[in-house]
Design an enzyme around this catalytic site. Structure first.
Site, PDB file in Angstrom:
ATOM      1  N   ASP A 126      38.561  39.425  38.958  1.00 23.48           N
ATOM      2  CA  ASP A 126      39.837  38.981  39.541  1.00 23.48           C
ATOM      3  C   ASP A 126      40.300  39.910  40.670  1.00 23.48           C
ATOM      4  O   ASP A 126      39.974  39.666  41.827  1.00 23.48           O
ATOM      5  CB  ASP A 126      40.903  38.852  38.442  1.00 23.48           C
ATOM      6  N   HIS A 177      39.409  38.503  44.230  1.00 29.68           N
ATOM      7  CA  HIS A 177      40.289  38.476  45.406  1.00 29.68           C
ATOM      8  C   HIS A 177      40.002  39.690  46.292  1.00 29.68           C
ATOM      9  O   HIS A 177      40.075  40.839  45.812  1.00 29.68           O
ATOM     10  CB  HIS A 177      41.757  38.503  44.984  1.00 29.68           C
ATOM     11  N   HIS A 190      43.977  28.315  40.096  1.00 31.38           N
ATOM     12  CA  HIS A 190      44.459  29.098  38.953  1.00 31.38           C
ATOM     13  C   HIS A 190      45.318  28.177  38.078  1.00 31.38           C
ATOM     14  O   HIS A 190      46.262  27.557  38.579  1.00 31.38           O
ATOM     15  CB  HIS A 190      45.335  30.256  39.423  1.00 31.38           C
ATOM     16  N   GLU A 238      46.808  30.327  33.098  1.00 27.98           N
ATOM     17  CA  GLU A 238      46.792  31.800  33.058  1.00 27.98           C
ATOM     18  C   GLU A 238      48.172  32.257  32.571  1.00 27.98           C
ATOM     19  O   GLU A 238      48.313  32.799  31.478  1.00 27.98           O
ATOM     20  CB  GLU A 238      46.508  32.351  34.461  1.00 27.98           C
ATOM     21  N   HIS A 296      35.188  34.802  40.799  1.00 21.49           N
ATOM     22  CA  HIS A 296      36.663  34.863  40.892  1.00 21.49           C
ATOM     23  C   HIS A 296      37.049  36.305  41.210  1.00 21.49           C
ATOM     24  O   HIS A 296      37.170  37.150  40.318  1.00 21.49           O
ATOM     25  CB  HIS A 296      37.315  34.393  39.583  1.00 21.49           C
ATOM     26  N   GLY A 304      49.003  32.316  42.775  1.00 22.03           N
ATOM     27  CA  GLY A 304      50.455  32.489  42.791  1.00 22.03           C
ATOM     28  C   GLY A 304      51.087  31.970  41.509  1.00 22.03           C
ATOM     29  O   GLY A 304      50.476  32.021  40.447  1.00 22.03           O
ATOM     30  N   ARG A 313      46.637  45.158  57.951  1.00 18.65           N
ATOM     31  CA  ARG A 313      47.314  44.666  59.164  1.00 18.65           C
ATOM     32  C   ARG A 313      46.332  44.104  60.196  1.00 18.65           C
ATOM     33  O   ARG A 313      46.360  42.931  60.506  1.00 18.65           O
ATOM     34  CB  ARG A 313      48.131  45.784  59.795  1.00 18.65           C
TER      35      ARG A 313
END
Ligand code: HPA
Ligand code: ZN
Length: 337
Positions: free
Chosen positions: A275, A15, A194, A197, A13, A167, A68
């Site tokens: 995370d 990101h 998720h 949490e 897990h 989210g 970007r």
């Protein structure tokens, strides 16, 4: 010195966007000719401090906005691979958020190509094998989740193996996303979400029974419901726990009250992860260490949770066996020295 740093590990897990530290953001800004002096250092440094969970989500989105072009994603993936190699991570399942980038009009195909190329280069240099999970943004609704599933299938060749959903857990009802997860399963994608949490046990129940995911992201608030704990135990649904994250976003107010110890003692399949390591100023080796130093777990418990993280991964059986063997061997050798 972190005595867990040298042990072979998996992380499941993590990101990609939340792994980008301030120095890397400033380097990327400099690369495209944007200001990256002390004013920006101060302003962007605020993204790494979170008043509460909704504020964290805003910071995450803003950090995403600093990435970007494809080259930026190559840079951050290479940096992550190097960092994970330094912590002996051999296998990592990395979330990335195509929805956010597609909405910003970025060329996602080229971005995925750059991510996959950097991951391959990192692995060839001794870094982890990386696999990717596309992470949906719950509050953006069902349409973007559907497109994300199509993208996950289209980018399988780049190491994409499944989907997640992050989210705001309290936004889109689980029953509205259930068809998306059903379709993902039908297409052979692995699934996690998720839940539990920021929101309570109901959210975990829905992830289990309505979304039917294979793992739960965080899931710590399951501790509030004894019947749910029994269900998690009997179905052996792993919890992707990320302790420092919960302190950092304020969903847990102190180490003393973090539920991970109880969840582990109750026999839930607890795993340990970082995370968003840059946003939470932590790392995977640090999370292993904090199980011991902040949560009072024994070294055997830490190793058991580390081994369970490998078992709960989406690696094939032989890969799990090899990595578990490497972890056990290294732990035994450390015992003897
Ligand atoms: N929760 C929800 N959404 C997220 C997280 C998280 O921990 N990290 C990145 N997006
Ligand atoms: Zn997360």
């Amino acid at each position: 010195m972190n005595r867990y740093g040298g042990l072979p590990k998996a992380e499941i897990h993590l990101h990609l966007e939340g792994s980008v530290d301030l120095d890397t953001v400033l380097q990327i800004r400099r690369g495209r000719g944007e200001p990256a002096g002390s004013d920006e250092r101060w302003r962007l440094g605020e993204l790494y401090r979170h008043r509460d969970f909704p504020h964290f989500l805003r910071n995450f989105k803003e950090l995403c906005g600093e990435l970007r072009g494809p080259a930026d994603f190559g840079t951050v993936t290479a940096a992550l691979s190097t960092r994970l190699r330094g912590e002996s991570v051999r296998y990592a399942e990395v979330f990335c958020s195509p929805t956010i980038f597609a909405r910003a009009g970025l060329p996602f195909g080229e971005i995925m190509e750059a991510i996959a190329a950097a991951a391959r280069r990192g692995e060839a240099e001794g870094g982890p094998r990386m696999r990717f999970l596309f992470d949906g943004v719950r509050q953006l609704g069902v349409g973007p989740l559907e497109s994300m599933v199509e993208m996950a299938v289209a980018y399988r060749g780049y190491g994409v193996i499944g989907i997640g959903m992050g989210g705001d857990e309290r936004s889109l009802p689980a029953k509205d996303c259930a068809p998306v997860f059903r379709e993902a399963r039908r297409l052979g994608l692995r699934t996690t979400a998720h839940a539990g949490e920021f929101d309570g046990p109901r959210s975990v129940w829905e992830a289990l029974e309505v979304l039917e995911v294979e793992r739960i992201g965080h899931g710590i608030r399951a501790v509030e419901d004894a019947v749910l704990l029994r269900a998690l135990r009997s179905h052996v649904v792993p919890l992707e726990c990320c302790p420092t994250s919960n302190l950092s976003t304020g969903v847990v107010t102190s180490w003393e009250t973090h539920p991970i110890r109880t969840l582990h003692a109750e026999g839930c399949a607890v795993t340990v992860n970082s995370d968003d390591p840059a946003l939470f100023e932590t790392s995977i080796a640090e999370e292993w260490r904090r199980l011991e130093t902040r949560l009072g777990m024994s070294r055997d418990d830490v190793l058991a949770i580390g081994a369970r993280t490998i078992e709960a991964s989406f690696l094939e059986a032989a890969g799990k066996r090899d990595l578990l063997g490497a972890l056990r061997g290294a732990a035994a050798a450390a015992d003897e020295s």
